[in-house]
Design an enzyme around this catalytic site. Structure first.
Site, PDB file in Angstrom:
ATOM      1  N   ARG A   1      -8.391  -0.125  16.434  1.00 48.84           N
ATOM      2  CA  ARG A   1      -8.711   0.283  15.100  1.00 48.84           C
ATOM      3  C   ARG A   1      -9.758  -0.858  14.627  1.00 48.84           C
ATOM      4  NH1 ARG A   1      -4.227   0.581  10.432  1.00 48.84           N
ATOM      5  NH2 ARG A   1      -4.933  -1.408  10.117  1.00 48.84           N
TER       6      ARG A   1
ATOM      7  N   LYS B   1       0.707  -1.365   0.005  1.00 47.00           N
ATOM      8  CA  LYS B   1       0.101   0.085  -0.093  1.00 47.00           C
ATOM      9  C   LYS B   1       0.893   1.297   0.047  1.00 47.00           C
ATOM     10  CE  LYS B   1      -0.666   0.012   5.032  1.00 47.00           C
ATOM     11  NZ  LYS B   1      -1.523  -0.718   6.134  1.00 47.00           N
TER      12      LYS B   1
HETATM   13  C1  LIG Z   1      -0.565  -1.278   6.622  1.00 51.18           C
HETATM   14  C2  LIG Z   1      -0.844  -2.514   7.270  1.00 51.18           C
HETATM   15  C3  LIG Z   1      -0.065  -3.567   7.449  1.00 51.18           C
HETATM   16  C4  LIG Z   1       1.428  -3.398   7.174  1.00 51.18           C
HETATM   17  O1  LIG Z   1       1.900  -2.773   8.213  1.00 51.18           O
HETATM   18  P1  LIG Z   1       3.550  -2.528   8.340  1.00 51.18           P
HETATM   19  O2  LIG Z   1       3.717  -1.673   9.414  1.00 51.18           O
HETATM   20  O3  LIG Z   1       3.830  -1.553   7.175  1.00 51.18           O
HETATM   21  O4  LIG Z   1       4.069  -3.823   8.245  1.00 51.18           O
HETATM   22  C5  LIG Z   1      -0.417  -4.936   8.013  1.00 51.18           C
HETATM   23  N1  LIG Z   1      -1.913  -5.057   8.240  1.00 51.18           N
HETATM   24  C6  LIG Z   1      -2.954  -4.169   8.106  1.00 51.18           C
HETATM   25  C7  LIG Z   1      -3.996  -4.353   8.095  1.00 51.18           C
HETATM   26  C8  LIG Z   1      -2.443  -2.640   7.288  1.00 51.18           C
HETATM   27  O5  LIG Z   1      -3.278  -1.990   7.224  1.00 51.18           O
END
Ligand SMILES: *Cc1c(COP(=O)(O)O)cnc(C)c1O
Length: 371
Positions: free
Chosen positions: A133, A36
Site C-alpha cells: 500500500r 476514521k
Molecule cells: C486505518 C489505519 C489505521 C488503523 O487501523 P485499524 O486496523 O483500525 O487499527 C492505522 N494506520 C493507518 C495508516 C490507517 O490507514
C-alpha cells in the site's frame, strides 16, 4: 428511538482503550486512537483520549477539522494518517499537527504552505515493507530524509509503516526489526533523534503479545482503530483477551414477515448485485425483511442474533430467516458488526447513533506516555 442505529457504548470503548494503553505502555508503545471509521466522532475521540490515547489519527482531513473545532480538543495532537492531497495542503497545515507522507512533491507543498501560515508541520515518513500500500521503498528513504531536513517549516517527526491492509502481510518480528534498523540508520546518518517510530495498526497486537521479553525494538507507537472499537486483532479477527467485542452494535427494524418458499421461482438471471447464489429447496420458511441494506452495511459483516440467519441483501433490504415464528413487524433486531459493516454504517446518513455513556467524560485524561 430512530432505526436503524448504531448503539455505541462509550464506556466499553473507554475500557478497551485503557486496557490497550496499559498493556502497550509496558512495551514503551503509545497509542494513537484512530477515528476514521466514526467520521471523527467527538464522543469516540474523547473516550479514547480520556482513557489514555496520547493522540488521534484520521485518514480524512475533514474529520480532523471537525474534531479540531471542538473546544475540548483544540490542543490534542492530531495526525493525518493518509498522505495529504496537494489540493488539501492548506487544511492539512491548518488543522493537523503532523501527517504521514511518501511523496517529496507533497512535502514541498506542505513546506510552502507552512511558511505561508507561519507554522511548523511535522512529517512522518511511511516505509513500504511488503504490503504494497503506501510507503517509500526502504532504499530511497535516506535520500528523502536528506531533502526534507532542508525544507523550511517541516519537522521530521519519525517513520512508520502500515501492513496487513492491502495484501494481509503480517507485521511480525522480521518486519518490525527492519523498521527499527531504518530508524537507527537515519539517526546515525544525520545525527538526529526520531521521536516516533510507528509500527502499524490493530494487526500489530499479535506481534506485541507474542514478544516474551517486552523488547519491541525502536517501535514506540501503534495506531489503533479496530482493536479499540471492536476488541479484536485484525490478522485473524480474533477477540483480544479482556476487551469488549460488542462496544458497537447495529439495530435494524423488521418491515415484513411472510411464510415464503426458500427457493425463487421463474427463470433466474442476474440480481441487482451480480450473480445469484444457488439456493437449496428447503420448503417454505419464515422470512423477514429489515429496513437496512447494502447502502448502509456490508451484509457479510453482520452477525445475526440467535435464531436468525441472514439470507441476502439488496440496497435497502436485508432478508433473514427466523427459526421461530415469533418475530413481529416493527421489532428491532441487534446485530454484531465487523469492520466492513461498521465503516459503512458509520458513513450512511440513514444510520443514526445512540451513545451510551456511563463514565465521567469531563474528568482529566491520564496519558501514560509522551511521544
Ligand atoms: C486505518 C489505519 C489505521 C488503523 O487501523 P485499524 O486496523 O483500525 O487499527 C492505522 N494506520 C493507518 C495508516 C490507517 O490507514
Amino acid at each position: 428511538m430512530a432505526t436503524p442505529r448504531l448503539e455505541i457504548d462509550l464506556n466499553k470503548i473507554h475500557e478497551n482503550t485503557r486496557k490497550l494503553v496499559t498493556l502497550l505502555s509496558e512495551y514503551g508503545i503509545s497509542v494513537t486512537g484512530v477515528t476514521k471509521v466514526s467520521l471523527g466522532s467527538r464522543e469516540i475521540a474523547n473516550a479514547m483520549l480520556q482513557a489514555g490515547a496520547n493522540s488521534l489519527g484520521d485518514s480524512r482531513i475533514e474529520n480532523i477539522q471537525s474534531m479540531r473545532c471542538d473546544e475540548m480538543m483544540k490542543d490534542v495532537t492530531m495526525t493525518l494518517i493518509r498522505s495529504p492531497m496537494i489540493s488539501q495542503v492548506k487544511q492539512v497545515v491548518m488543522y493537523a499537527d503532523s501527517s504521514f507522507n511518501t511523496e517529496i512533491k507533497i512535502i514541498r507543498q506542505l513546506s510552502n504552505e507552512a511558511q505561508k501560515q507561519g507554522r511548523n508541520h511535522q512529517v512522518i515518513l511511511m516505509v513500504e515493507l511488503g504490503d504494497l500500500r503506501e510507503g517509500i521503498m526502504p532504499d530511497d528513504l535516506v535520500a528523502i530524509v536528506e531533502e526534507i531536513l532542508g525544507l523550511p517549516n517541516i519537522v521530521l517527526k519519525g517513520i512508520g509503516t502500515n501492513l496487513a491492509c492491502r495484501s494481509g502481510v503480517s507485521p511480525d518480528a522480521t518486519k518490525m526489526a527492519i523498521l527499527s534498523e531504518l530508524a537507527d540508520r537515519i539517526e546515525a546518518t544525520f545525527g538526529l533523534k526520531l521521536d516516533l517510530v510507528s509500527g502499524g495498526n490493530s494487526a500489530n497486537i499479535n506481534w506485541v503479545l507474542s514478544n516474551p521479553d517486552t523488547n519491541t525494538g525502536r517501535v514506540n507507537n501503534l495506531r489503533l482503530g479496530e482493536a479499540i472499537l471492536l476488541g479484536c486483532e485484525t490478522l485473524h479477527s480474533r477477540p483480544i483477551n479482556g476487551l469488549h467485542p460488542n462496544a458497537i452494535t447495529l439495530v435494524a427494524e423488521v418491515i415484513e414477515i411472510k411464510f415464503k418458499p426458500s427457493q425463487p421461482s421463474g427463470d433466474i438471471a442476474q440480481t441487482a448485485f451480480g450473480e445469484a447464489a444457488p439456493v437449496i429447496d428447503r420448503g417454505s420458511i419464515n422470512q423477514a425483511i429489515l429496513a437496512i441494506g447494502r447502502q448502509d452495511i456490508d451484509p457479510c459483516g453482520l452477525r445475526a442474533p440467535a435464531g436468525i440467519k441472514i439470507l441476502g441483501a439488496s440496497s435497502d433490504h436485508l432478508i433473514v430467516e427466523s427459526v421461530d415464528d415469533d418475530l413481529f413487524v416493527g421489532q428491532e433486531l441487534t446485530f454484531q458488526v465487523n469492520y466492513s459493516a461498521l465503516v459503512r454504517a458509520m458513513t450512511s446518513p440513514f444510520v443514526s447513533r445512540n451513545f451510551i455513556c456511563r463514565y465521567d467524560a469531563s474528568s482529566a485524561s491520564q496519558p501514560s506516555l509522551e511521544s
